[in-house]
Design a protein around this motif. Structure first.
Motif, PDB file in Angstrom:
ATOM      1  N   LEU A 123     -54.165 -22.786  38.705  1.00 50.95           N
ATOM      2  CA  LEU A 123     -55.090 -22.501  37.606  1.00 50.95           C
ATOM      3  C   LEU A 123     -56.512 -22.313  38.121  1.00 50.95           C
ATOM      4  N   HIS A 128     -62.365 -18.074  34.653  1.00 47.51           N
ATOM      5  CA  HIS A 128     -62.566 -18.819  33.407  1.00 47.51           C
ATOM      6  C   HIS A 128     -61.978 -18.048  32.227  1.00 47.51           C
ATOM      7  N   ARG A 131     -58.165 -18.288  32.247  1.00 52.96           N
ATOM      8  CA  ARG A 131     -57.707 -19.596  31.759  1.00 52.96           C
ATOM      9  C   ARG A 131     -57.854 -19.702  30.249  1.00 52.96           C
ATOM     10  N   LEU A 132     -58.953 -19.165  29.709  1.00 51.99           N
ATOM     11  CA  LEU A 132     -59.131 -19.145  28.247  1.00 51.99           C
ATOM     12  C   LEU A 132     -58.031 -18.325  27.583  1.00 51.99           C
ATOM     13  N   SER A 133     -57.720 -17.171  28.144  1.00 53.09           N
ATOM     14  CA  SER A 133     -56.664 -16.314  27.578  1.00 53.09           C
ATOM     15  C   SER A 133     -55.316 -17.020  27.626  1.00 53.09           C
ATOM     16  N   LEU A 134     -55.015 -17.640  28.758  1.00 52.33           N
ATOM     17  CA  LEU A 134     -53.747 -18.362  28.893  1.00 52.33           C
ATOM     18  C   LEU A 134     -53.670 -19.494  27.875  1.00 52.33           C
ATOM     19  N   ARG A 135     -54.754 -20.260  27.764  1.00 53.49           N
ATOM     20  CA  ARG A 135     -54.787 -21.346  26.777  1.00 53.49           C
ATOM     21  C   ARG A 135     -54.557 -20.818  25.363  1.00 53.49           C
ATOM     22  N   ASP A 136     -55.263 -19.748  25.009  1.00 52.85           N
ATOM     23  CA  ASP A 136     -55.141 -19.183  23.652  1.00 52.85           C
ATOM     24  C   ASP A 136     -53.721 -18.658  23.390  1.00 52.85           C
ATOM     25  N   LEU A 138     -50.923 -19.710  24.859  1.00 51.53           N
ATOM     26  CA  LEU A 138     -50.020 -20.866  24.748  1.00 51.53           C
ATOM     27  C   LEU A 138     -50.183 -21.545  23.391  1.00 51.53           C
ATOM     28  N   GLN A 139     -51.426 -21.700  22.950  1.00 50.43           N
ATOM     29  CA  GLN A 139     -51.649 -22.303  21.621  1.00 50.43           C
ATOM     30  C   GLN A 139     -51.024 -21.440  20.524  1.00 50.43           C
TER      31      GLN A 139
END
Length: 144
Positions: A123, A128, A131-136, A138-139
């Protein structure tokens, strides 16, 4: 009577599902290894991790761990015997007991989190924004 057919999964979706499965398996493997370093089971380590964030009633712990409250009682008993967890009355309802991590329990939980390197290193190689895109994403998957 019409038979229902299962829709075919396209190759890209199948590849993503397999990659998610691999990530989950590696996470669990590393978490189990980290737990074993502290002579904990995976369930004990997960419960300790939850309690390091905030004290919780047994019923809520059981819901979050997706197990029976009696199982949680046994896990808390074993962690309490090692001085990692304590029971205390809930200030808002004295009839309810909260399980809470002790200072030593929080230290062990931090050590467990710090031991999980497999995802942290890859990661760190993402920007940055990635990582934001991946987080969004996954959410979004979890709320679908």
């Amino acid at each position: 009577m019409a038979t229902r057919r299962t829709p075919r999964i396209d190759p890209l979706t199948l590849e993503v599902v397999n990659l998610i499965g691999t990530v989950v398996a590696r996470y669990h493997e590393e978490y189990e290894d980290a737990a074993a370093e502290h002579a904990l089971t995976g369930a004990q380590a997960r419960l300790l991790g939850l309690l390091s964030l905030e004290p919780l009633p047994m019923r809520r712990l059981a819901q979050q761990l997706k197990c029976e409250p009696s199982n949680v009682t046994g896990i808390v008993d074993r962690l309490e015997a090692r001085g990692l967890v304590e029971r205390r009355p809930d200030p808002s309802d004295r009839r309810v007991k909260l399980a809470a991590a002790t200072e030593e329990g929080r230290r062990v939980a931090r050590s467990l989190r710090d031991a999980l390197n497999f995802a942290r290193e890859p990661l760190a190689g993402l920007s940055h924004e990635e990582r934001l895109s991946l987080r969004d994403l996954l959410q979004r998957m979890l709320t679908s």
